[in-house]
Motif scaffolding. Structure first.
Motif, PDB file in Angstrom:
ATOM      1  N   LEU A 245      27.895  31.883  39.733  1.00 46.30           N
ATOM      2  CA  LEU A 245      27.927  32.624  38.499  1.00 46.30           C
ATOM      3  C   LEU A 245      28.469  34.195  39.309  1.00 46.30           C
ATOM      4  O   LEU A 245      29.277  34.706  38.543  1.00 46.30           O
ATOM      5  CB  LEU A 245      26.658  33.174  38.051  1.00 46.30           C
ATOM      6  CG  LEU A 245      26.630  33.804  36.874  1.00 46.30           C
ATOM      7  CD1 LEU A 245      27.415  33.538  35.686  1.00 46.30           C
ATOM      8  CD2 LEU A 245      25.122  33.854  36.410  1.00 46.30           C
ATOM      9  N   GLY A 246      28.002  34.538  40.559  1.00 46.16           N
ATOM     10  CA  GLY A 246      28.231  35.790  41.205  1.00 46.16           C
ATOM     11  C   GLY A 246      29.789  35.730  41.400  1.00 46.16           C
ATOM     12  O   GLY A 246      30.427  36.803  41.377  1.00 46.16           O
ATOM     13  N   LEU A 247      30.400  34.568  42.108  1.00 45.94           N
ATOM     14  CA  LEU A 247      31.788  34.160  42.237  1.00 45.94           C
ATOM     15  C   LEU A 247      32.543  34.474  41.151  1.00 45.94           C
ATOM     16  O   LEU A 247      33.439  35.330  40.983  1.00 45.94           O
ATOM     17  CB  LEU A 247      32.029  33.115  43.034  1.00 45.94           C
ATOM     18  CG  LEU A 247      33.379  32.785  43.636  1.00 45.94           C
ATOM     19  CD1 LEU A 247      33.449  33.992  44.566  1.00 45.94           C
ATOM     20  CD2 LEU A 247      33.226  31.490  44.002  1.00 45.94           C
ATOM     21  N   ALA A 248      32.134  34.076  40.058  1.00 43.48           N
ATOM     22  CA  ALA A 248      33.011  34.268  38.802  1.00 43.48           C
ATOM     23  C   ALA A 248      32.809  35.577  38.306  1.00 43.48           C
ATOM     24  O   ALA A 248      33.774  36.103  37.593  1.00 43.48           O
ATOM     25  CB  ALA A 248      32.478  33.236  37.779  1.00 43.48           C
ATOM     26  N   ALA A 249      31.566  36.275  38.240  1.00 48.82           N
ATOM     27  CA  ALA A 249      31.632  37.560  37.935  1.00 48.82           C
ATOM     28  C   ALA A 249      32.589  38.433  38.780  1.00 48.82           C
ATOM     29  O   ALA A 249      33.232  39.448  38.275  1.00 48.82           O
ATOM     30  CB  ALA A 249      30.436  38.184  38.061  1.00 48.82           C
ATOM     31  N   ARG A 250      32.667  38.289  40.065  1.00 44.60           N
ATOM     32  CA  ARG A 250      33.101  38.978  40.927  1.00 44.60           C
ATOM     33  C   ARG A 250      34.988  38.919  40.620  1.00 44.60           C
ATOM     34  O   ARG A 250      35.670  39.821  40.521  1.00 44.60           O
ATOM     35  CB  ARG A 250      33.056  38.699  42.401  1.00 44.60           C
ATOM     36  CG  ARG A 250      33.882  39.444  43.355  1.00 44.60           C
ATOM     37  CD  ARG A 250      33.609  39.494  44.870  1.00 44.60           C
ATOM     38  NE  ARG A 250      32.361  39.197  45.223  1.00 44.60           N
ATOM     39  CZ  ARG A 250      31.791  38.567  46.090  1.00 44.60           C
ATOM     40  NH1 ARG A 250      32.760  37.873  46.962  1.00 44.60           N
ATOM     41  NH2 ARG A 250      30.632  38.155  46.345  1.00 44.60           N
ATOM     42  N   THR A 251      35.206  37.690  40.370  1.00 45.79           N
ATOM     43  CA  THR A 251      36.696  37.425  39.919  1.00 45.79           C
ATOM     44  C   THR A 251      37.027  37.993  38.868  1.00 45.79           C
ATOM     45  O   THR A 251      38.313  38.339  38.552  1.00 45.79           O
ATOM     46  CB  THR A 251      36.913  35.780  40.025  1.00 45.79           C
ATOM     47  OG1 THR A 251      36.389  35.405  41.214  1.00 45.79           O
ATOM     48  CG2 THR A 251      38.230  35.335  39.603  1.00 45.79           C
ATOM     49  N   ALA A 252      36.187  37.936  37.689  1.00 42.59           N
ATOM     50  CA  ALA A 252      36.493  38.480  36.397  1.00 42.59           C
ATOM     51  C   ALA A 252      36.690  40.201  36.602  1.00 42.59           C
ATOM     52  O   ALA A 252      37.536  40.816  36.041  1.00 42.59           O
ATOM     53  CB  ALA A 252      35.270  38.253  35.670  1.00 42.59           C
ATOM     54  N   VAL A 253      35.905  40.597  37.429  1.00 45.31           N
ATOM     55  CA  VAL A 253      35.869  42.224  37.653  1.00 45.31           C
ATOM     56  C   VAL A 253      37.325  42.622  38.300  1.00 45.31           C
ATOM     57  O   VAL A 253      38.005  43.358  37.974  1.00 45.31           O
ATOM     58  CB  VAL A 253      34.828  42.805  38.535  1.00 45.31           C
ATOM     59  CG1 VAL A 253      35.092  44.054  38.972  1.00 45.31           C
ATOM     60  CG2 VAL A 253      33.597  42.743  37.459  1.00 45.31           C
ATOM     61  N   VAL A 254      37.450  41.848  39.447  1.00 48.01           N
ATOM     62  CA  VAL A 254      38.929  42.040  40.129  1.00 48.01           C
ATOM     63  C   VAL A 254      40.153  41.596  39.224  1.00 48.01           C
ATOM     64  O   VAL A 254      40.961  42.647  39.172  1.00 48.01           O
ATOM     65  CB  VAL A 254      39.138  41.150  41.259  1.00 48.01           C
ATOM     66  CG1 VAL A 254      40.397  41.120  42.070  1.00 48.01           C
ATOM     67  CG2 VAL A 254      38.279  41.387  42.307  1.00 48.01           C
TER      68      VAL A 254
END
Length: 117
Positions: free
Chosen positions: A11-20
């Motif tokens: 979930l954290g990885l997906a959130a960081r990818t979405a922000v980038v």
């Protein structure tokens, strides 16, 4: 809830990818809008310059026509009554050309002196 240390979870990885990805998309859109605005300004400047050149060419043609009209050789002097009316009419034409900006003050004075003799 227990906090994990180390690598982020899915979930954290997906959130960081979405922000980038969102940031990259916003920057890209902003750059595209700025480029489109620069292109529109350049096109507008080119149209303005073309209009200015066309107006300058028209003014030059009118100026050349006015000079050609008054540079023609003088006709023989007509009778005494006719020149007064002719001269007044020609002076009015010259004044109209000067007021329209086709003739400048020096050209107007030269044409007037030529007309008056």
């Amino acid at each position: 809830m227990i906090r994990r240390m180390g690598r982020p979870g899915l979930l954290g990885l997906a959130a960081r990818t979405a922000v980038v990805a969102g940031t990259a998309n916003a920057v890209s859109g902003s750059m595209q809008r700025a480029q489109a605005q620069r292109d529109a300004q350049q096109q507008q400047a080119a149209l303005y310059q073309a209009d200015q050149q066309a107006a300058a060419m028209q003014a030059a043609a009118a100026h050349a026509a006015a000079q050609a009209q008054y540079a023609a050789p003088a006709a023989p002097a007509p009778t005494a009554a006719a020149p007064a009316l002719d001269i007044v009419g020609e002076l009015q034409k010259l004044a109209a050309l000067r007021d329209a900006g086709v003739l400048d003050a020096a050209e107007f004075s030269a044409a007037k002196a030529k007309l008056l003799g």
